[in-house]
Design an enzyme around this catalytic site. Sequence first.
Site, mmCIF file in Angstrom:
data_model
loop_
_atom_site.group_PDB
_atom_site.id
_atom_site.type_symbol
_atom_site.label_atom_id
_atom_site.label_comp_id
_atom_site.label_asym_id
_atom_site.label_seq_id
_atom_site.Cartn_x
_atom_site.Cartn_y
_atom_site.Cartn_z
ATOM 1 C CB CYS A 88 -0.803 -0.015 1.212
ATOM 2 S SG CYS A 88 -2.303 1.060 1.173
ATOM 3 C CG HIS A 197 -3.343 -3.747 3.364
ATOM 4 N ND1 HIS A 197 -2.155 -3.207 4.133
ATOM 5 C CD2 HIS A 197 -4.077 -2.771 2.796
ATOM 6 C CE1 HIS A 197 -2.169 -1.823 3.917
ATOM 7 N NE2 HIS A 197 -3.373 -1.605 3.019
ATOM 8 C CD GLU A 199 -0.307 -5.724 5.750
ATOM 9 O OE1 GLU A 199 -0.604 -4.451 5.830
ATOM 10 O OE2 GLU A 199 -0.368 -6.135 4.638
#
Length: 234
Positions: A88, A197, A199
Amino acid sequence: MTARVGVVTFPGSLDDKDAARAVRIAGAQPVPLWHDDADLKGVDAVVLPGGFSYGDYLRCGAIARFAPIMTELVPAARSGALPVLGICNGFQILCESHLLPGALTRNESLHFINVEQRLRVESADTAWTNRYTAGEEVLVVLKSGEGRYTAAPETLDELERTGRVVVRYAGGAPNGSERGIAGIANEHGNVVGLMPHPEHAVEALTGPSEDGLGFFTSILAHLADGVPAGSSAR
């Protein structure tokens, strides 16, 4: 020996703790790196996390590219020696640092997007995607206001021709990214930028899936097993 993966914190970073957690779940040791310290501490790889580095003043990532930590990171990444994943805002920083081509602009809708998003893996030949299979679809999180990837037509053609489009939005890009591009790699395959994302999708309890964990286990395979970026990992 446990791989050491640095996670950089800039003023305004939001997802550095999440990135460090994903690194830990994957089996590596996360190493905190501070933006104002021109020392990578000998880490094996680096994650530039999401957020709003330096408040996103000027342009997203435009100030972060000049942070002291980048003085060591940029040449090491450009040489192909240091694997770097930009997520990002981290993707925006990689583009502003000219480690990746193109730019991230305002979403086509001009609204912030926060959705669970399916991606199609286009390349499993990078340091960060070798645990996937080309054509595989994964479910992660997309949350950004300036996530529309754009580049000159000749740059887009070059990315396509050389297999450097890493992931695309499945079913169309919600932010209007050109050619549905959600992530790209450099020519060595060691630097990858992603707008979504991974994660936030590393365990079922806290995310929409565990599909994002492959980005972090891929770097361990690259480091520990000698999986070469830029060549077939399967």
